[in-house]
Design a protein around this motif. Structure first.
Motif, mmCIF file in Angstrom:
data_model
loop_
_atom_site.group_PDB
_atom_site.id
_atom_site.type_symbol
_atom_site.label_atom_id
_atom_site.label_comp_id
_atom_site.label_asym_id
_atom_site.label_seq_id
_atom_site.Cartn_x
_atom_site.Cartn_y
_atom_site.Cartn_z
ATOM 1 N N ALA A 78 -7.628 30.922 55.858
ATOM 2 C CA ALA A 78 -8.488 32.015 55.429
ATOM 3 C C ALA A 78 -9.676 31.386 54.714
ATOM 4 C CB ALA A 78 -7.742 32.950 54.479
ATOM 5 N N CYS A 79 -10.853 31.941 54.919
ATOM 6 C CA CYS A 79 -12.066 31.456 54.259
ATOM 7 C C CYS A 79 -12.868 32.684 53.854
ATOM 8 C CB CYS A 79 -12.864 30.557 55.198
ATOM 9 S SG CYS A 79 -14.368 29.894 54.470
ATOM 10 N N VAL A 80 -13.030 32.877 52.557
ATOM 11 C CA VAL A 80 -13.688 34.084 52.062
ATOM 12 C C VAL A 80 -14.724 33.742 50.992
ATOM 13 C CG1 VAL A 80 -11.669 35.524 52.517
ATOM 14 C CG2 VAL A 80 -11.953 34.489 50.269
ATOM 15 N N GLN A 81 -15.622 34.655 50.770
ATOM 16 C CA GLN A 81 -16.572 34.547 49.663
ATOM 17 C C GLN A 81 -15.900 35.098 48.420
ATOM 18 O OE1 GLN A 81 -20.769 35.453 50.282
ATOM 19 N NE2 GLN A 81 -20.636 36.906 48.584
ATOM 20 N N ALA A 82 -16.109 34.417 47.289
ATOM 21 C CA ALA A 82 -15.460 34.847 46.049
ATOM 22 C C ALA A 82 -16.293 34.431 44.847
ATOM 23 C CB ALA A 82 -14.071 34.233 45.946
ATOM 24 N N VAL A 83 -16.080 35.130 43.755
ATOM 25 C CA VAL A 83 -16.639 34.715 42.476
ATOM 26 C C VAL A 83 -15.656 33.692 41.906
ATOM 27 C CG1 VAL A 83 -17.283 35.448 40.163
ATOM 28 C CG2 VAL A 83 -17.728 36.953 42.124
ATOM 29 N N LEU A 84 -16.118 32.453 41.752
ATOM 30 C CA LEU A 84 -15.244 31.387 41.272
ATOM 31 C C LEU A 84 -15.323 31.287 39.749
ATOM 32 C CD1 LEU A 84 -15.990 28.831 44.119
ATOM 33 C CD2 LEU A 84 -14.097 30.432 43.931
ATOM 34 N N ALA A 85 -14.425 30.513 39.163
ATOM 35 C CA ALA A 85 -14.286 30.450 37.708
ATOM 36 C C ALA A 85 -15.527 29.921 36.987
ATOM 37 C CB ALA A 85 -13.077 29.594 37.343
ATOM 38 N N ASP A 86 -16.294 29.081 37.653
ATOM 39 C CA ASP A 86 -17.520 28.516 37.077
ATOM 40 C C ASP A 86 -18.623 28.752 38.100
ATOM 41 O OD1 ASP A 86 -19.659 26.553 36.605
ATOM 42 O OD2 ASP A 86 -18.278 25.545 35.234
ATOM 43 N N PRO A 87 -19.759 29.283 37.710
ATOM 44 C CA PRO A 87 -20.809 29.590 38.684
ATOM 45 C C PRO A 87 -21.354 28.367 39.423
ATOM 46 C CG PRO A 87 -21.579 30.002 36.446
ATOM 47 C CD PRO A 87 -20.123 29.694 36.355
ATOM 48 N N ARG A 88 -21.087 27.168 38.914
ATOM 49 C CA ARG A 88 -21.525 25.949 39.612
ATOM 50 C C ARG A 88 -20.571 25.550 40.735
ATOM 51 N NH1 ARG A 88 -21.424 21.901 34.989
ATOM 52 N NH2 ARG A 88 -19.557 23.143 34.633
ATOM 53 N N MET A 89 -19.373 26.111 40.736
ATOM 54 C CA MET A 89 -18.401 25.827 41.793
ATOM 55 C C MET A 89 -18.853 26.494 43.073
ATOM 56 S SD MET A 89 -14.813 26.446 39.848
ATOM 57 C CE MET A 89 -14.288 25.439 38.493
ATOM 58 N N LEU A 90 -18.916 25.710 44.152
ATOM 59 C CA LEU A 90 -19.354 26.237 45.440
ATOM 60 C C LEU A 90 -18.207 26.402 46.422
ATOM 61 C CD1 LEU A 90 -22.617 24.136 45.845
ATOM 62 C CD2 LEU A 90 -22.321 26.409 44.798
ATOM 63 N N VAL A 91 -17.112 25.644 46.234
ATOM 64 C CA VAL A 91 -15.977 25.695 47.159
ATOM 65 C C VAL A 91 -14.695 25.357 46.405
ATOM 66 C CG1 VAL A 91 -16.348 23.290 47.897
ATOM 67 C CG2 VAL A 91 -15.069 24.859 49.378
ATOM 68 N N GLU A 92 -13.626 26.033 46.792
ATOM 69 C CA GLU A 92 -12.291 25.752 46.263
ATOM 70 C C GLU A 92 -11.327 25.831 47.440
ATOM 71 O OE1 GLU A 92 -9.168 27.387 42.830
ATOM 72 O OE2 GLU A 92 -11.222 28.138 42.898
ATOM 73 N N ILE A 93 -10.431 24.850 47.545
ATOM 74 C CA ILE A 93 -9.487 24.796 48.666
ATOM 75 C C ILE A 93 -8.068 24.600 48.132
ATOM 76 C CG2 ILE A 93 -8.793 23.618 50.796
ATOM 77 C CD1 ILE A 93 -11.695 22.716 51.141
ATOM 78 N N GLN A 151 -6.272 27.954 52.227
ATOM 79 C CA GLN A 151 -7.034 29.069 51.678
ATOM 80 C C GLN A 151 -8.300 28.471 51.090
ATOM 81 O OE1 GLN A 151 -4.680 31.785 49.212
ATOM 82 N NE2 GLN A 151 -2.865 30.770 50.021
ATOM 83 N N ILE A 152 -9.445 28.995 51.525
ATOM 84 C CA ILE A 152 -10.735 28.453 51.104
ATOM 85 C C ILE A 152 -11.575 29.577 50.526
ATOM 86 C CG2 ILE A 152 -12.828 27.255 51.850
ATOM 87 C CD1 ILE A 152 -11.147 26.103 54.188
ATOM 88 N N TRP A 153 -12.134 29.298 49.358
ATOM 89 C CA TRP A 153 -13.029 30.236 48.707
ATOM 90 C C TRP A 153 -14.408 29.595 48.606
ATOM 91 C CZ3 TRP A 153 -8.132 29.041 46.982
ATOM 92 C CH2 TRP A 153 -7.187 30.070 47.030
ATOM 93 N N LEU A 154 -15.423 30.324 49.014
ATOM 94 C CA LEU A 154 -16.808 29.869 48.927
ATOM 95 C C LEU A 154 -17.576 30.786 47.992
ATOM 96 C CD1 LEU A 154 -17.582 29.226 52.695
ATOM 97 C CD2 LEU A 154 -17.305 27.492 50.913
ATOM 98 N N LYS A 155 -18.431 30.206 47.185
ATOM 99 C CA LYS A 155 -19.306 31.023 46.346
ATOM 100 C C LYS A 155 -20.221 31.861 47.224
ATOM 101 C CE LYS A 155 -22.820 30.855 42.767
ATOM 102 N NZ LYS A 155 -23.522 30.027 41.796
ATOM 103 N N ASP A 156 -20.706 31.257 48.330
ATOM 104 C CA ASP A 156 -21.621 31.924 49.256
ATOM 105 C C ASP A 156 -21.104 31.710 50.670
ATOM 106 O OD1 ASP A 156 -23.696 32.791 50.895
ATOM 107 O OD2 ASP A 156 -25.259 31.790 49.722
ATOM 108 N N PHE A 208 2.724 22.566 47.890
ATOM 109 C CA PHE A 208 1.762 23.628 47.622
ATOM 110 C C PHE A 208 0.762 23.070 46.616
ATOM 111 C CE2 PHE A 208 5.940 25.271 48.498
ATOM 112 C CZ PHE A 208 5.732 26.317 49.390
ATOM 113 N N THR A 209 -0.510 23.009 46.984
ATOM 114 C CA THR A 209 -1.493 22.455 46.049
ATOM 115 C C THR A 209 -2.141 23.555 45.220
ATOM 116 O OG1 THR A 209 -3.504 22.612 47.412
ATOM 117 C CG2 THR A 209 -2.072 20.679 47.761
ATOM 118 N N GLN A 210 -2.695 23.141 44.114
ATOM 119 C CA GLN A 210 -3.551 24.032 43.340
ATOM 120 C C GLN A 210 -4.829 24.278 44.131
ATOM 121 O OE1 GLN A 210 -4.802 22.023 39.763
ATOM 122 N NE2 GLN A 210 -6.226 20.736 40.854
#
Length: 116
Positions: free
Chosen positions: A95-110, A66-71, A24-26
């Motif tokens: 799953a791939c969703v739009q989210a508010v990430l921890a830093d506004p410069r972050m565009l993607v988190e997987i 699980q993928i989070w995109l800023k936009d 399980f990755t971060q």
């Protein structure tokens, strides 16, 4: 009792957790947040390759992503790199969703779940 292996544990999270052959990755984000979505996605996938290799597995063994995109409008750009990175016909449940990430410069988190 089965052993739980935690990679780079901190008070808040571990880079990865391995248990019973599952890894399980971060949530992985780009190291250079000044990059655009293409650069950040390439960097995140490269980091995931390194993390999976450290645990003796690779992207042929993915179970879930699980993928989070800023936009969410960046989904096509993400998918261009994602599909090139995945082995053919080996896509995980995702799953791939739009989210508010921890830093506004972050565009993607997987975040991944894989097996060995």
């Amino acid at each position: 009792m089965s052993r739980i292996l935690r990679t780079n544990p901190s008070p808040v999270l571990s880079t990865a957790v391995e248990y019973h052959g599952f890894v399980f990755t971060q949530g992985v984000v780009a190291r250079d947040l000044s990059q655009d979505i293409d650069g950040q996605t390439r960097d995140v996938l490269a980091q995931l390759d390194e993390l999976l290799e450290h645990h003796g597995t690779d992207n042929t063994r993915l179970l879930q992503a699980q993928i989070w995109l800023k936009d969410i409008n960046d989904r096509d750009a993400l998918n261009k790199h994602w599909t090139a990175w995945l082995p053919e016909n080996q896509a995980p449940a995702r799953a791939c969703v739009q989210a508010v990430l921890a830093d506004p410069r972050m565009l993607v988190e997987i975040m991944l779940v894989t097996t060995k």
